[in-house]
Design a protein around this motif. Structure first.
Motif, short mmCIF file in Angstrom:
data_model
loop_
_atom_site.label_atom_id
_atom_site.label_comp_id
_atom_site.label_asym_id
_atom_site.label_seq_id
_atom_site.Cartn_x
_atom_site.Cartn_y
_atom_site.Cartn_z
N SER A 102 -1.31 8.72 -10.62
CA SER A 102 -0.36 7.95 -9.79
C SER A 102 0.53 7.15 -10.72
CB SER A 102 -1.10 7.02 -8.82
OG SER A 102 -1.77 5.99 -9.51
N ASN A 103 1.63 6.61 -10.17
CA ASN A 103 2.60 5.90 -10.99
C ASN A 103 2.99 4.59 -10.33
OD1 ASN A 103 4.42 6.50 -13.48
ND2 ASN A 103 5.85 5.64 -11.99
N ALA A 104 2.64 3.47 -10.96
CA ALA A 104 2.94 2.16 -10.37
C ALA A 104 3.10 1.11 -11.45
CB ALA A 104 1.82 1.75 -9.41
N TYR A 105 4.18 0.31 -11.32
CA TYR A 105 4.44 -0.79 -12.24
C TYR A 105 4.92 -2.01 -11.46
CZ TYR A 105 4.39 2.62 -16.03
OH TYR A 105 4.01 3.59 -16.92
N ILE A 106 4.56 -3.19 -11.96
CA ILE A 106 5.15 -4.43 -11.48
C ILE A 106 5.64 -5.20 -12.70
CG2 ILE A 106 2.99 -5.76 -11.39
CD1 ILE A 106 4.16 -6.93 -8.70
N ASP A 160 8.10 2.44 -8.25
CA ASP A 160 7.30 3.40 -7.48
C ASP A 160 6.21 2.70 -6.67
OD1 ASP A 160 8.91 5.52 -8.14
OD2 ASP A 160 7.62 6.26 -9.74
N GLY A 161 5.00 2.57 -7.18
CA GLY A 161 3.94 1.89 -6.44
C GLY A 161 2.64 2.65 -6.35
N GLY A 162 2.68 3.98 -6.59
CA GLY A 162 1.45 4.75 -6.59
C GLY A 162 1.13 5.40 -5.25
N ARG A 163 -0.09 5.88 -5.14
CA ARG A 163 -0.56 6.60 -3.95
C ARG A 163 -0.92 5.64 -2.81
NH1 ARG A 163 -1.95 11.98 -4.86
NH2 ARG A 163 -1.78 12.60 -7.06
N ILE A 206 -4.24 -2.65 -3.88
CA ILE A 206 -4.17 -3.16 -5.26
C ILE A 206 -2.76 -3.65 -5.54
CG2 ILE A 206 -4.39 -2.55 -7.69
CD1 ILE A 206 -6.41 -0.38 -6.80
N LEU A 207 -1.78 -2.84 -5.19
CA LEU A 207 -0.39 -3.23 -5.40
C LEU A 207 -0.04 -4.48 -4.61
CD1 LEU A 207 2.48 -2.69 -6.46
CD2 LEU A 207 2.82 -1.12 -4.53
N TYR A 208 -0.50 -4.54 -3.37
CA TYR A 208 -0.19 -5.69 -2.51
C TYR A 208 -0.77 -6.98 -3.07
CZ TYR A 208 0.52 -8.45 1.73
OH TYR A 208 0.92 -9.41 2.62
N VAL A 244 5.21 7.20 -4.17
CA VAL A 244 5.66 6.36 -3.05
C VAL A 244 4.64 6.24 -1.93
CG1 VAL A 244 8.09 6.84 -3.52
CG2 VAL A 244 6.85 8.27 -1.87
N GLY A 245 3.45 6.80 -2.11
CA GLY A 245 2.43 6.71 -1.06
C GLY A 245 2.07 5.27 -0.72
N ALA A 246 1.92 4.43 -1.75
CA ALA A 246 1.59 3.02 -1.51
C ALA A 246 2.72 2.30 -0.79
CB ALA A 246 1.27 2.32 -2.83
N LEU A 247 3.95 2.59 -1.16
CA LEU A 247 5.10 1.97 -0.50
C LEU A 247 5.11 2.33 0.99
CD1 LEU A 247 7.80 0.48 -0.36
CD2 LEU A 247 8.90 2.55 -1.27
N LEU A 248 4.88 3.59 1.30
CA LEU A 248 4.82 4.00 2.71
C LEU A 248 3.71 3.26 3.45
CD1 LEU A 248 5.42 7.84 2.40
CD2 LEU A 248 6.85 6.21 3.65
N GLU A 249 2.58 3.11 2.80
CA GLU A 249 1.45 2.41 3.41
C GLU A 249 1.80 0.95 3.70
OE1 GLU A 249 -2.57 2.76 4.81
OE2 GLU A 249 -1.20 4.28 4.04
N LEU A 250 2.48 0.31 2.77
CA LEU A 250 2.85 -1.09 2.93
C LEU A 250 3.93 -1.26 4.00
CD1 LEU A 250 2.96 -2.36 -0.78
CD2 LEU A 250 1.11 -2.60 0.88
N LEU A 251 4.85 -0.30 4.07
CA LEU A 251 5.91 -0.39 5.08
C LEU A 251 5.39 -0.12 6.48
CD1 LEU A 251 8.85 1.45 3.23
CD2 LEU A 251 8.66 -1.00 3.68
#
Length: 323
Positions: free
Chosen positions: A59-63, A75-78, A84-86, A110-117
């Motif tokens: 997965s790919n995620a950075y803050i 991105d944000g990951g799966r 975790i991202l939140y 973008v899986g995590a972004l979709l989940e958060l949205l």
């Protein structure tokens, strides 16, 4: 006389107490201002599902935090990485992301972004930056990624996103002391390659006050490499997000043009070691080949399967920092 003496003593005590309070308050303010204005930028690789005990899949995620604590997400990951991202978004931004960049619309990005949205998370995205090909293009040329691509394009209308920005090549976005240059956007003419990955947007973040930069390649591939090498001078960066999780991505010539000191590998251990279950370098992936390219450059490799890691970019180079 005795009463007057007591009044004077009380007055003196009040003055001393007031001056002490002012001194301590000013000291605290100065400390907070110092913490707020630490130079450079901090880049946190979020390991998420790359870890063996959390999915063991890429997965790919950075803050990223700017000098004045503006929050940037890449991105944000799966979807399994959403919590975790939140937690990081709450910790650093109190539920607000100032700038969110999408490299491309695959579920490991973008899986995590979709989940958060779509979930019940209290989230505000001030600015979302992206460039997608048309939905028809994805349906025709990237069938394996189509459902996620369709979902993220539909999610652009979500009320949690305050401002949507469709990027263009050459665009410069100023974010506190950090600027972002959009180097490459999805090209609908690429239809004979790993099409969904070739639709990656490539961009570079530069902390202007310390003159340090990091380039994000998404999952860019061979045809993207040809485009990038048309302007190799734009690629030079101090750090790089390794394309396609560090294997079978951009060509060696692209990495030569970037010439990084730090390489971020968003990969589980088996992928990093090209291990199909039969040991080191037993698989079909190109991880070891790419690692050899980087070894020639004597880079420092930050690998996701070892957990979340934060790098602070400074005038003198970089240093590991607390997450």
């Amino acid at each position: 006389m005795k009463k007057l003496t007591i009044i004077i003593l009380i007055f003196i005590i009040l003055i001393i107490t007031t001056l002490s309070f002012i001194y301590l308050h000013n000291k605290k303010v100065k400390r907070l201002e110092y913490e707020k204005t630490i130079e450079g930028m901090k880049v946190t690789l979020i390991a998420g599902s790359n870890k063996k005990d959390n999915g063991n899949i890429n997965s790919n995620a950075y803050i990223i935090r700017t000098r004045n604590n503006k929050i940037i997400v890449v991105d944000g990951g799966r979807n399994i990485d959403a919590d975790i991202l939140y937690d990081y978004i709450i910790k650093y931004g109190n539920g607000k992301v100032d700038y969110w960049y999408i490299t491309h619309a695959h579920d490991d990005h973008v899986g995590a972004l979709l989940e958060l949205l779509n979930g019940t998370y209290e989230l505000e995205i001030e600015n979302l930056y992206y460039y997608f090909n048309s939905l028809d293009w994805y349906e025709k040329y990237d069938k394996r990624g189509f459902e996620t691509e369709k979902a993220i394009i539909e999610a652009l209308s979500n009320s949690k996103i305050k401002n949507k920005v469709e990027c263009y090549k050459g665009q410069i976005i100023q974010m506190d002391n950090v600027n972002c240059e959009i180097i490459r956007i999805a090209n609908p003419e690429i239809i004979n390659s790993d099409n969904g990955n070739e639709a990656s947007m490539v961009f570079k973040l530069t902390a202007e006050d310390v003159d340090k930069s990091m380039i994000f390649l998404g999952d860019a591939y061979v045809y993207t490499s040809k485009e990038l090498l048309e302007e190799p001078e734009k690629l030079k960066s101090d750090a790089v997000q390794m394309s396609h999780h560090g294997q079978n991505g951009v060509t060696k010539e692209v990495y030569d043009a970037i010439d990084p000191d730090i390489c971020f590998f968003n990969a589980p251990e088996w992928l990093y070691n090209n291990d199909n279950g039969n040991g080191y370098n037993s698989g079909k992936w190109q991880s070891i080949i790419v690692r050899e390219w980087m070894k020639e450059k004597n880079t420092t490799n930050i690998v996701a399967f070892k957990g979340d890691q934060t790098v602070r970019f400074t005038r003198d180079g970089f240093e590991m920092a607390d997450n």
